[in-house]
Write a protein that holds these residues in place. Structure first.
Motif, PDB file in Angstrom:
ATOM      1  N   ARG A  86       3.679   1.842   5.331  1.00 36.66           N
ATOM      2  CA  ARG A  86       3.643   2.459   4.007  1.00 36.66           C
ATOM      3  C   ARG A  86       2.404   3.324   3.869  1.00 36.66           C
ATOM      4  N   PRO A  87       2.481   4.447   3.152  1.00 35.68           N
ATOM      5  CA  PRO A  87       1.308   5.315   2.973  1.00 35.68           C
ATOM      6  C   PRO A  87       0.296   4.703   2.018  1.00 35.68           C
ATOM      7  N   ALA A  88      -0.973   4.834   2.346  1.00 35.01           N
ATOM      8  CA  ALA A  88      -2.046   4.306   1.507  1.00 35.01           C
ATOM      9  C   ALA A  88      -3.288   5.159   1.715  1.00 35.01           C
ATOM     10  N   GLY A 115       5.222   9.599 -11.163  1.00 37.41           N
ATOM     11  CA  GLY A 115       4.471   8.743 -12.081  1.00 37.41           C
ATOM     12  C   GLY A 115       3.480   7.899 -11.315  1.00 37.41           C
ATOM     13  N   ALA A 116       2.690   7.140 -12.058  1.00 40.70           N
ATOM     14  CA  ALA A 116       1.681   6.269 -11.446  1.00 40.70           C
ATOM     15  C   ALA A 116       1.565   4.991 -12.259  1.00 40.70           C
ATOM     16  N   GLY A 176       6.911   4.273  -2.666  1.00 42.26           N
ATOM     17  CA  GLY A 176       5.724   4.890  -3.234  1.00 42.26           C
ATOM     18  C   GLY A 176       4.505   4.753  -2.341  1.00 42.26           C
ATOM     19  N   LYS A 177       3.353   5.084  -2.905  1.00 43.68           N
ATOM     20  CA  LYS A 177       2.104   5.181  -2.149  1.00 43.68           C
ATOM     21  C   LYS A 177       1.014   4.388  -2.861  1.00 43.68           C
ATOM     22  N   ALA A 178       0.191   3.687  -2.082  1.00 43.00           N
ATOM     23  CA  ALA A 178      -0.959   2.977  -2.629  1.00 43.00           C
ATOM     24  C   ALA A 178      -2.180   3.887  -2.621  1.00 43.00           C
ATOM     25  N   VAL A 179      -2.944   3.832  -3.695  1.00 44.03           N
ATOM     26  CA  VAL A 179      -4.252   4.479  -3.753  1.00 44.03           C
ATOM     27  C   VAL A 179      -5.245   3.379  -4.100  1.00 44.03           C
ATOM     28  N   TRP A 193       2.827   6.453  -7.492  1.00 46.75           N
ATOM     29  CA  TRP A 193       1.553   5.948  -6.960  1.00 46.75           C
ATOM     30  C   TRP A 193       1.258   4.591  -7.573  1.00 46.75           C
ATOM     31  N   TRP A 194       0.866   3.660  -6.713  1.00 46.21           N
ATOM     32  CA  TRP A 194       0.397   2.343  -7.154  1.00 46.21           C
ATOM     33  C   TRP A 194      -1.125   2.354  -6.994  1.00 46.21           C
TER      34      TRP A 194
END
Length: 357
Positions: free
Chosen positions: A55-57, A74-75, A37-40, A22-23
């Motif tokens: 990309r997933p966000a 991880g993040a 990875g994925k953006a939050v 996660w970013w």
């Protein structure tokens, strides 16, 4: 794809395999958006850029779905300029991801990233410095359950406007967090003379029309207008602001989308300027538009607010905005509408108005 922002350049030189990570609260950077990875993010414009790239966000206020591959390995948390907001993200990650999940924290030295050592120590989380370059630092730790609930970051405060009181909800990262901005106060002092109709004292006069609050922040303009009969749509690119506005409306007995005293009010939406408002027009647009992006000055959102306003105003509709007096908005208002007027000027702030012909 090469990293452009200093923090991402520091991350790009690590040997870590970031696939599936996660970013969290990431900046706009092509290296991130083309990676894994994925953006939050609470910033709708960041999420939209990731989603446009396939990309997933997600927003932190969404229900986070279970990934097919399980929890992230991880993040990475990009430490924001607001230290209190960084603390909230850290608490949220501790409450959201399993204990023991690797966490890296990265940010610019001038942005206060080195203070995370004390924050992590206070939470009982070990930490070590991983790397530094490009005037940035990278730290790493592992998540654990802590005794502080992320919701503890929400605060409320009361604003007195003449004989009127409003209870405002706020959160780190929301404009004017914990206080009434002086520019917004000047705007509120000016609005009765240009929006309200009818006789009697100011609170008994009403504005019976559709109003857009662009960049709603903690929701003070929405609550003030809704009390006076306006049908209000409030938008903000920041998910924390959208949630704060909803909480402010609830605190003042104005919650819910629907009929309140026979008037349709209180639609609160995430929107990157007008992105969620295609085909919609209003009798008035009011705004205290942002111009800061971290430590840089960014006129982009305010420029779009002005340039695209005519398409979202009905004939005779008004655009009313407050801005720091030094900002170069007069030229843009002149180009977009052919003229403007200054309704108030206290040397620090000006309230501008244009009327669509």
């Amino acid at each position: 794809m090469r990293a452009e922002t200093p923090a991402c350049q520091l991350l790009a030189r690590q040997a870590d395999d970031y696939r599936g990570w996660w970013w969290v609260a990431p900046p706009r950077d092509p290296w991130l958006e083309a990676g894994q990875g994925k953006a939050v993010s609470a910033d709708l414009s960041v999420r939209a850029a990731w989603q446009a790239a396939g990309r997933p966000a997600l927003s932190p206020f969404e229900v986070l779905p279970e990934d097919s591959e399980g929890t992230p390995p991880g993040a990475v948390l990009f430490w924001p300029k607001s230290h209190a907001l960084g603390e909230w993200w850290l608490l949220w990650l501790c409450a959201t991801l399993p204990e023991g999940t690797p966490l890296q924290l990265v940010g610019e030295n001038q942005g206060g990233i080195k203070r995370v050592l004390k924050v992590l120590a206070a939470l009982g989380l070990g930490c070590r410095k991983r790397d530094s370059a490009r005037r940035c630092s990278l730290f790493e730790t592992r998540l654990a359950r802590v005794a502080i609930d992320p919701d503890a970051a929400w605060t409320s405060f009361e604003v007195v406007l003449g004989d009127e009181r409003l209870r405002l909800s706020s959160h780190p990262g929301v404009f004017g967090h914990g206080k009434l901005d002086d520019g917004t106060r000047l705007l509120l002092e000016t609005l009765p003379g240009v929006l309200l109709a009818g006789g009697g004292d100011e609170r008994s006069r009403a504005f019976l029309g559709d109003v857009l609050d662009m960049g709603c922040g903690d929701g003070i303009l929405v609550a003030w207008l809704a009390r006076r009969g306006a049908r209000v749509t409030a938008v903000d690119v920041n998910a924390f602001a959208v949630e704060a506005t909803r909480r402010t409306l609830a605190a003042n007995g104005l919650a819910g989308e629907g009929l309140v005293k026979d008037v349709l009010v209180n639609e609160v939406l995430e929107s990157d300027v007008y992105s969620a408002l295609a085909g919609r027009a209003f009798d008035a647009i009011v705004s205290n538009p942002p111009f800061h992006l971290e430590r840089a000055i960014d006129y982009g959102p305010a420029a779009r607010l002005i340039d695209e306003a005519s398409a979202h105003l009905r004939p005779g509709g008004q655009l009313i905005l407050v801005a720091n007096a030094f900002l170069p908005y007069p030229d843009r208002l002149e180009r977009a509408f052919g003229g403007f007027e200054i309704l108030a000027d206290d040397r620090r702030f000006r309230v501008y108005r244009v009327v669509k012909g």
